[in-house]
Each structure stands twice: as C-alpha cells, then as structure tokens.
Design a protein around this motif. Structure first.
Motif, mmCIF file in Angstrom:
data_model
loop_
_atom_site.group_PDB
_atom_site.id
_atom_site.type_symbol
_atom_site.label_atom_id
_atom_site.label_comp_id
_atom_site.label_asym_id
_atom_site.label_seq_id
_atom_site.Cartn_x
_atom_site.Cartn_y
_atom_site.Cartn_z
ATOM 1 N N THR A 81 0.839 -1.187 0.000
ATOM 2 C CA THR A 81 0.000 0.000 0.000
ATOM 3 C C THR A 81 0.883 1.249 0.000
ATOM 4 O O THR A 81 2.025 1.204 0.470
ATOM 5 C CB THR A 81 -0.915 0.013 1.237
ATOM 6 N N PRO A 82 0.395 2.371 -0.522
ATOM 7 C CA PRO A 82 1.248 3.574 -0.592
ATOM 8 C C PRO A 82 1.610 4.098 0.789
ATOM 9 O O PRO A 82 0.809 4.045 1.730
ATOM 10 C CB PRO A 82 0.367 4.582 -1.347
ATOM 11 N N GLY A 83 2.840 4.595 0.916
ATOM 12 C CA GLY A 83 3.252 5.267 2.138
ATOM 13 C C GLY A 83 2.937 6.744 2.051
ATOM 14 O O GLY A 83 2.635 7.281 0.978
ATOM 15 N N SER A 84 2.986 7.418 3.170
ATOM 16 C CA SER A 84 2.681 8.855 3.174
ATOM 17 C C SER A 84 3.832 9.643 2.566
ATOM 18 O O SER A 84 5.001 9.324 2.773
ATOM 19 C CB SER A 84 2.427 9.331 4.609
ATOM 20 N N ASP A 97 4.049 8.306 -7.663
ATOM 21 C CA ASP A 97 2.616 8.296 -7.375
ATOM 22 C C ASP A 97 1.975 7.305 -8.342
ATOM 23 O O ASP A 97 1.496 7.672 -9.416
ATOM 24 C CB ASP A 97 2.038 9.693 -7.559
ATOM 25 N N GLY A 98 2.009 6.024 -7.972
ATOM 26 C CA GLY A 98 1.504 4.982 -8.847
ATOM 27 C C GLY A 98 2.079 3.635 -8.462
ATOM 28 O O GLY A 98 2.681 3.476 -7.400
ATOM 29 N N GLN A 263 3.247 8.669 -12.012
ATOM 30 C CA GLN A 263 4.122 9.792 -12.296
ATOM 31 C C GLN A 263 5.143 9.955 -11.182
ATOM 32 O O GLN A 263 4.958 9.462 -10.071
ATOM 33 C CB GLN A 263 3.336 11.096 -12.468
ATOM 34 N N ILE A 264 6.245 10.636 -11.507
ATOM 35 C CA ILE A 264 7.335 10.827 -10.557
ATOM 36 C C ILE A 264 7.261 12.247 -10.007
ATOM 37 O O ILE A 264 7.172 13.216 -10.761
ATOM 38 C CB ILE A 264 8.699 10.589 -11.232
ATOM 39 N N ASN A 265 7.295 12.375 -8.692
ATOM 40 C CA ASN A 265 7.300 13.680 -8.030
ATOM 41 C C ASN A 265 8.678 13.929 -7.437
ATOM 42 O O ASN A 265 9.187 13.102 -6.674
ATOM 43 C CB ASN A 265 6.239 13.731 -6.926
ATOM 44 N N GLU A 270 8.547 8.919 -0.545
ATOM 45 C CA GLU A 270 7.481 8.050 -0.037
ATOM 46 C C GLU A 270 7.988 7.365 1.221
ATOM 47 O O GLU A 270 8.946 6.608 1.185
ATOM 48 C CB GLU A 270 7.080 7.003 -1.074
ATOM 49 N N MET A 271 7.341 7.630 2.330
ATOM 50 C CA MET A 271 7.775 7.079 3.603
ATOM 51 C C MET A 271 7.171 5.688 3.818
ATOM 52 O O MET A 271 6.468 5.153 2.973
ATOM 53 C CB MET A 271 7.390 8.023 4.747
ATOM 54 N N SER A 272 7.448 5.118 4.973
ATOM 55 C CA SER A 272 6.953 3.788 5.311
ATOM 56 C C SER A 272 5.424 3.787 5.361
ATOM 57 O O SER A 272 4.794 4.797 5.692
ATOM 58 C CB SER A 272 7.521 3.368 6.669
#
Length: 312
Positions: A81-84, A97-98, A263-265, A270-272
């Motif tokens: 799952t995505p990290g914050s 972001d993806g 996309q790349i920011n 991206e944290m844990s």
C-alpha cells in the motif's frame, strides 16, 4: 499425553513470529520506501474421531467429529500500500505516485549500456544522490537505472547509468538539472542552453529535440504481483518467479508513461506505510494470544499432574 500441550506450543510459536514481524514493522516506521508485513495463521491437521454419514430414509445425517492439532504460519505477506509522502524540496528525492518501482543495478564497466546483463533490484525509496563522477545512485551506491529507446527494436528499451555531469559532445558542464514527472532529466549547461539529458551510445549530451529516442528517462518497472517480490535488505526487492510469473524473468522496464506506472514527483519521498496505531493493536492481540496459549499449557500440565498423583 494431552494434545492441548502441543496445540499450546504451536500457538506460542506462531505468536512469537507475529511479534517478530510487528517489531520489524515498528522499527521501520520512518524508513523511506519500507513496506510492512503481516502474519496470517492456518490450522494444522485435524484428528478424525468419526466421519460424516449421509441422511437415509430412516435416519438423518451425522456431522464429522474432529480435534484440531494446533496452528501454523500460513503466510507472511508484504503489503504494498502507498506510504505517506514527505516533502524535502531536494531535487534528487523522488517519489512515485503509482504502481511503478524505481530500478537499481550494480555496474560492470564504464560507459555504454553496461546495465543490460546486470541484476535488477526494485525499490520505492527514492532518496538518490549524485556521486563524485556525476552518476545518480542510491544511498548504498547502486546505480539508478535509466532507459533510452532501442532504435533497432521499436518499443524496447536499453538500460544504462544516468550521468549528470557534462555535455561531452559540446564539452560543456551542466550547471543545473531537474527531474520532471515523466522521469526525464532537464539540464542547463554553462552557456545557459537548456534541454534534456540524452545518450547516443558513447556520449552524454544535451538534447534540444524533445522527441529524440536518445533522451534518458528514469527506468521504472511494474510487476503483476508485487507481493511476490523478495526483500533483500536496503529497502530493495528482488524479482521472483511469482512476481512476474516466469522464473528468472525480468520485470517490464521502461519509461513510466509508457508502462502506465503513474508519475514521478521530485522533492518528495514516499515514507513507510506502517501505521503505529494498527501495529500496537496487533501487538496487544499477539501478546494476549501468547498468554492464552501459555495458560493452555499450564492447565494441561495441572491435569497431567493430577493424573500422576492418582496413585498416591
């Protein structure tokens, strides 16, 4: 001997493993790109006391009678799952972001497409820097993989290292650079000329043609089953046969826009994805489960003691 003794032992072993996993999650709560794990249990074999019988004209059916023999670890899953996101405003700090992963590789030589036959590692940790030679690397010195289009095989990509140092064709130093949302490296040389970083097979140079196949983009990869990736340390993953459905196969590596990876920011990490509230709740559950299984062993021991003392 009472079966509950062994069932209690299996339960205690299982909850010990669960606590080990929780402890590792909590320890990595601030690790960039870390993906947490979870433990799921399964029951072991059951002893059949009697089987099931079907209904007849004279009697109804009878259900089977079984005694469970404990529990075991069913799986230890990695949750992707995505990290914050955490804003750092550092140009080489990147977050995807993806679903795509950054691609890292060691290198075997200097120049050329020297990453083609090297091992591939995937990561969500985008805390990259430039080394003394101008190559984009991660914190452990692994090279961030770049890709250019293979003009001989349309739709295919060649892997190479990303060197942000100078335009070796025009013999001009790059004075600034940035990475856009598609993973392209925008550079400005000492004459104030701007363009995108490109590679022609021998030289890194500034390319003004935005559609040139020689333009370097950060290589990204998508795997059908991210949970099948194997953790190898340093927040990196190794591709397995269950991640890409083929033993020894490479994941699909290319420009992030072409593989629909998101996309790349830049300036963001991206944290844990570890949630401390959830982990502490699971820790309490594991602790109580361990205590309950230890009580099962204590109770079984008391019963065995009474049996032994019957002859006194």
């Amino acid at each position: 001997m009472l079966k509950s003794l062994y069932s209690g032992v299996s339960g205690m072993k299982g909850f010990q493993t669960k606590l080990d996993v929780i402890g590792n999650n909590v320890a990595n709560v601030n690790t960039v790109g870390f993906k947490k794990s979870r433990v799921l249990f399964q029951d072991i074999l059951n002893q059949n006391i009697s089987g099931a019988t079907s209904p007849t004209a004279q009697t109804g059916g009878i259900n089977p009678m079984q005694i469970g023999l404990g529990t075991k670890i069913g799986s230890i899953d990695t949750l992707h799952t995505p990290g914050s996101p955490m804003t750092t405003n550092v140009g080489t700090d990147l977050a995807i972001d993806g679903d795509a992963f950054f691609v890292l590789s060691p290198a075997s030589g200097i120049g050329g497409y020297d990453l083609e036959n090297m091992p591939t590692y995937l990561t969500k940790a985008g805390n990259f820097t430039r080394d003394a030679n101008g190559y984009l690397v991660n914190a452990n010195g692994y090279f961030v993989t770049g890709v250019v289009e293979d003009t001989n095989n349309p739709g295919e990509y060649l892997k190479l290292r990303i060197k942000i140092d100078e335009d070796t064709v025009a013999d001009k130093k790059f004075v600034s650079y940035s990475i856009d949302t598609q993973g392209n490296i925008n550079v400005v040389n000492e004459d104030g000329k701007s363009g995108k970083l490109a590679f022609n097979g021998t030289d890194y140079y500034l390319e003004e043609n935005g559609d040139s196949p020689n333009i370097i983009s950060l290589g990204t990869a998508i795997v059908p089953n991210p949970a099948g990736l194997k953790k190898v340390g340093n927040t990196m993953f190794e591709v397995t046969g269950n991640a890409v459905n083929t033993v020894g196969a490479e994941p699909e590596i290319g420009r992030i826009r072409d593989i629909n990876g998101g996309q790349i920011n830049s300036g963001v990490l991206e944290m844990s994805n570890v949630d401390l509230t959830e982990e502490f709740t699971e820790m309490i559950v594991a602790q109580r489960g361990f205590q309950a299984n230890s009580r099962t062993i204590t109770t079984s021991d008391s019963i065995l003691e009474e049996i032994v003392n019957l002859k006194r």
